[in-house]
Design an enzyme around this catalytic site. Sequence first.
Site: not given
Ligand SMILES: CCCCCCCCCCCC(=O)SCCNC(=O)CCNC(=O)[C@H](O)C(C)(C)COP(=O)(O)OP(=O)(O)OC[C@H]1O[C@@H](n2cnc3c(N)ncnc32)[C@H](O)[C@@H]1OP(=O)(O)O
Length: 477
Positions: A296, A390, A424
């Site tokens: 990503s 995706d 994705h």
């Molecule tokens: C106009 C628009 C344009 C939009 C244009 C589009 C642009 C996109 C550009 C980016 C593209 C991407 O990268 S997409 C994303 C790809 N994702 C990844 O690669 C994973 C990256 N890492 C992560 O997601 C994070 O590190 C976690 C969630 C693993 C852990 O983070 P953390 O910071 O320790 O999380 P934490 O404090 O515990 O929780 C923070 C929040 O994350 C969520 N969260 C935490 N754990 C989880 C979990 N297991 N499953 C689900 N959700 C979770 C909860 O909501 C939580 O909120 P609360 O419940 O605590 O309130």
Amino acid sequence: MALTRSPRWFAKGVADLANSPWPPTLRGRVWLASPRLISSPEPPTFGSSFGVLSKRAAAASSSSMAVSLRWSPGPRSLWDEPLAISVHGLAPAQPVTLRASFRDEKGELFQASARYQADAGGQLDLARAPALGGSYSGVEPMGLFWSMKPAKPYWRLVKRDVQTPFLVELEVYDGHDPQPTKVMAQVVHERGFLGPGVKRIPVREGSVRATLFLPPGSGPFPGIIDIFGAGGGLLEYRASLLAGHGFAVLALAYYAFEDLPKDMKELHLEYFEEAVQYLKNHSQVKGPGVGLLGFSKGGDLCLSMASHLKDITATVTLNGSMANVGSVLHYKGMTIPPLGSDPKRIKMTKDGFADIVDALNNPLEEPNRRSLIPVEKAESCFLFLVGLDDHNWKSEFYANEAAKLLQAHGKKKPKIICYPATGHYIEPPYFPVCPVSFHALVGTLVIWGGEVSAHSMAQIDAWKQLRAFFHKHLGKD
Ligand SMILES: CCCCCCCCCCCC(=O)SCCNC(=O)CCNC(=O)[C@H](O)C(C)(C)COP(=O)(O)OP(=O)(O)OC[C@H]1O[C@@H](n2cnc3c(N)ncnc32)[C@H](O)[C@@H]1OP(=O)(O)O
């Protein structure tokens, strides 16, 4: 009272114990087949993966026949390893329900179940027997794992501490009732993320904040830098599993971790350059170049690294972008702005979730071209792994356009592998598919795409493909 066991069965358990590569504390736990075998209040810990009835269930069991549940490799396995699962001692053609479950580190439950029928000999081999319904159908040896769903909605499986395994409980219930109650066999199996002899080394060198995973042995090993997407923190699980396949892998944090920037608004490629130098210069890493693996947002960072930095030999992206997204990227006085987006192009699904797949602007149109990553400057070879469903962004379009750019400049044609009905989050094998969850950058629940079975098969193949690509271009250990 001493435990009594059939000598053969007990000997097998002890033999496994002796041969098991895992330290005693990490061995699978087994419960016994029937009351007559139970005498100790505590279920014994064996190296074997013979697992049967818990004491509670033994009392409920009417059958004096020992129903045993076996899986291999035992006594524990790694999360990306397939398992051979079988049940023995059933009645001929007996209907049974198998259930797998575990809790993640936040205590959230993941589970799956499926209905089966024993064969004429009272055996059930998941490599041969079709599931008759439940979380999946058909012959799916690992269906109980990849079809698992969280009890908590919109929850993703994330392994936060790779030094501890997930304890997966597998149960065999009598019959096909929707809520079967009679447990006939039960086993707890440890699915780890750190293979035997893999070393985990926290890295706090200069400004680099990472964790290095080294395979067993003296190396040197082909080196890879592993980068996740938007979300922050330091996720190690893909790196730790990959190290089990002979690579030295550096899981790299880049924001919201220790003294790194709190957000990803401004990123500096010099930080990533320092990480490349650290890995390249490590005594157990085989040069001259290193590999990059980005998912990503991590994917576009890897493309920027390959385009601007030296000694990047092989780059794999998992649903990456060929434009710089979500942050301003600086390098040696140069500034690449993030690709723009238009919130008006965010659609809402009938279930009320955001679908952001069209939100980003087209990087090929002005003025968005200034966000384009100049992949034509890269010396690396490329593998783009793409989920065709995706919904984070247009991964297939980005892969094809990046390929055109490379070839227009006389570079090697990148390998592009597209997976139908795949969303994705292409994770390592057997990670449950997450269709909807919180998007750290968008700040709301979004759909990620992917049909469970196809996406799961894609995860298995993608893992094989990226390992083969890195072995081919970085060499074997
Ligand atoms: C106009 C628009 C344009 C939009 C244009 C589009 C642009 C996109 C550009 C980016 C593209 C991407 O990268 S997409 C994303 C790809 N994702 C990844 O690669 C994973 C990256 N890492 C992560 O997601 C994070 O590190 C976690 C969630 C693993 C852990 O983070 P953390 O910071 O320790 O999380 P934490 O404090 O515990 O929780 C923070 C929040 O994350 C969520 N969260 C935490 N754990 C989880 C979990 N297991 N499953 C689900 N959700 C979770 C909860 O909501 C939580 O909120 P609360 O419940 O605590 O309130």
